[in-house]
Enzyme design. Structure first.
Site, PDB file in Angstrom:
ATOM      1  N   HIS A  93     -26.396   6.076 -12.959  1.00 27.47           N
ATOM      2  CA  HIS A  93     -25.037   5.712 -12.521  1.00 27.47           C
ATOM      3  C   HIS A  93     -24.955   5.506 -11.005  1.00 27.47           C
ATOM      4  CE1 HIS A  93     -22.704   6.461 -16.251  1.00 27.47           C
ATOM      5  NE2 HIS A  93     -23.659   7.320 -16.512  1.00 27.47           N
ATOM      6  N   GLU A 140     -22.676   4.117  -9.390  1.00 28.76           N
ATOM      7  CA  GLU A 140     -21.292   4.267  -8.913  1.00 28.76           C
ATOM      8  C   GLU A 140     -20.938   5.727  -8.626  1.00 28.76           C
ATOM      9  OE1 GLU A 140     -22.149   4.057 -11.960  1.00 28.76           O
ATOM     10  OE2 GLU A 140     -20.751   5.089 -13.293  1.00 28.76           O
ATOM     11  N   CYS A 150     -25.282   2.479 -18.027  1.00 25.57           N
ATOM     12  CA  CYS A 150     -25.264   3.488 -19.081  1.00 25.57           C
ATOM     13  C   CYS A 150     -24.736   2.900 -20.396  1.00 25.57           C
ATOM     14  CB  CYS A 150     -24.466   4.714 -18.628  1.00 25.57           C
ATOM     15  SG  CYS A 150     -24.816   6.182 -19.605  1.00 25.57           S
TER      16      CYS A 150
END
Lengths: 233, 86
Positions: A198, A200, A87
Site C-alpha cells: 500500500h 498510499e 491490494c
C-alpha cells in the site's frame, strides 16, 4: 494531471488514495462510484483502491470485476490510460484479465499486516520512474490473499517483458508465498500496474511511520503524465 | 423446465493448496496418520429456470463457470445438472 479513485462496496482505502493524490501530490482527483459507467478519457490515471470489495465473496475481486465502471476502466486501459490497482485493486485487475495470473490464499493462511522491504525490479515504468533499479522501498502490506500465481509460460513472459515491477526483497520478506517473491506486476504495455503493498499508507512524513517511500509511486505517475513518456519509462 | 445444478470448483492439481495442507496437518494432529492429498474447494448449488434441454443448461453453466464461478487460471470445475420435478 487528473486522478480518478473508484469506490466499490467494501473498498476501504479509497479515501487514503484520494488524500494522497489530491492533498499530498496536489493533483485534482475525483471519487467515482462503481455503478457509474462513464467515459474516463478526462483522467490521466485511474486508481483501484484496496479493501474488501463485495466482502471478498467467491474470490477476491471476482464480483467487483463485473461492476459497471469496470467496462469503462478496461476501455480506458486499452486506450493507454494509466491504471494502478493496490491490494484489492490488484486482485480486481487480475480477475478482469487486465493483468495475467491469479491470487491464492497466503501460504501461511494468515492475514499479514506489516511493513515489508520491496525491491524495485523495473524502474522504467510510469509508476516507478522516480525510483532506482534495485532500490529498496519500505511499504506496508495488509492482505490475506496475496499469494500471486502464474504458470511457467506466463512467468517466462513476465520476465522476458520486464513486467515484474516490484518484488519482496527475499524469501524472508515475502509475506504470502508468491512465486518469485512477486509483489507487483504491470502489463506488456506498462500502463496497467497492480501491487499488493500500500504506497498510499506511507506517502507523507506526518504519519510518523518512518518511511515516505510510497510517495515515489505517486510522484512517478505525475512525472510520467506531465513530462511525457520519453523522459521516463 | 427447471434444473437443479451443483457446481464444484477445486484448485488445479498442479497448484499447491495452502488450505488443504493446513487441514491435512490438522487431521495429522488428531491422529489420522493415513490421510494425504487434502484439497479444499467450493460447492455451489443453484436453480436454472425455464430452459427446455439439458444441453442448453450445461452450456449456460459452462459459460457461467468460465466467466465468474471459477477462475480458470487456477481452478478446475465440474458440475451436475438434474431436472427438477413438478
Amino acid at each position: 494531471m487528473k486522478f480518478a479513485v473508484i469506490t466499490f462496496p467494501g473498498s476501504n482505502c479509497d479515501q487514503d488514495c484520494y488524500h494522497v493524490a489530491q492533498e499530498v501530490l496536489g493533483q485534482p482527483t475525483d471519487m467515482l462510484w462503481h455503478k457509474d459507467a462513464q467515459d474516463l478519457s478526462e483522467y490521466d490515471c485511474v486508481i483501484l483502491p484496496g479493501g474488501f470489495s463485495y466482502g471478498d465473496y467467491l474470490r477476491t475481486g471476482a464480483i467487483a470485476r463485473f461492476s459497471p465502471i469496470m467496462n469503462s476502466v478496461i476501455d480506458f486501459a486499452k486506450n493507454g490510460g494509466l491504471v494502478i490497482g493496490i491490494c484489492n485493486g490488484f486482485q480486481i485487475l487480475l480477475e478482469a484479465g487486465l493483468l495475467p495470473g491469479a491470487m491464492k490464499i497466503n501460504d501461511n493462511l494468515k492475514f499479514v499486516c506489516k511493513y515489508v522491504n520491496l525491491e524495485v525490479v523495473n524502474a522504467e515504468t510510469p509508476f516507478t520512474n522516480q525510483c532506482n533499479k534495485g532500490e529498496i522501498l519500505q511499504v506496508p502490506v495488509a492482505h490475506g490473499e496475496g499469494n500471486y500465481h502464474i504458470d511457467e509460460d506466463g512467468l517466462e513472459d513476465l520476465i522476458a517483458n520486464d513486467q515484474i515491477v516490484v518484488r519482496y526483497e527475499d524469501e524472508a520478506e515475502n509475506p504470502n508465498g508468491s512465486v518469485m517473491n512477486i509483489a507487483g506486476i504491470c502489463n506488456k504495455e506498462k500502463n496497467v500496474f497492480g501491487l499488493m503493498p500500500h504506497p498510499e499508507r506511507c506517502s507523507e512524513s506526518i504519519l510518523g511511520n518512518g518511511t515516505e517511500d510510497g510517495y515515489k509511486i505517486f510522484a512517478s505517475i505525475l512525472e510520467y503524465v506531465t513530462k511525457g513518456s520519453e523522459q521516463c519509462g | 423446465m427447471n434444473w437443479k445444478v451443483e457446481i464444484k470448483t477445486m484448485l488445479k492439481k498442479s497448484i499447491l493448496d495452502p488450505q488443504g495442507q493446513a487441514v491435512e496437518s490438522g487431521l495429522d494432529a488428531l491422529g489420522y496418520k493415513n490421510v494425504s492429498d487434502v484439497n479444499v474447494g467450493k460447492h455451489m448449488e443453484l436453480v436454472v429456470e425455464d430452459v427446455e434441454s439439458k444441453a442448453e443448461v450445461e452450456s449456460q453453466i459452462e459459460e457461467m463457470c468460465e466467466r465468474l464461478l471459477a477462475n480458470p487460471v487456477i481452478e478446475d470445475y465440474t458440475f451436475q445438472v438434474e431436472e427438477m420435478e413438478g
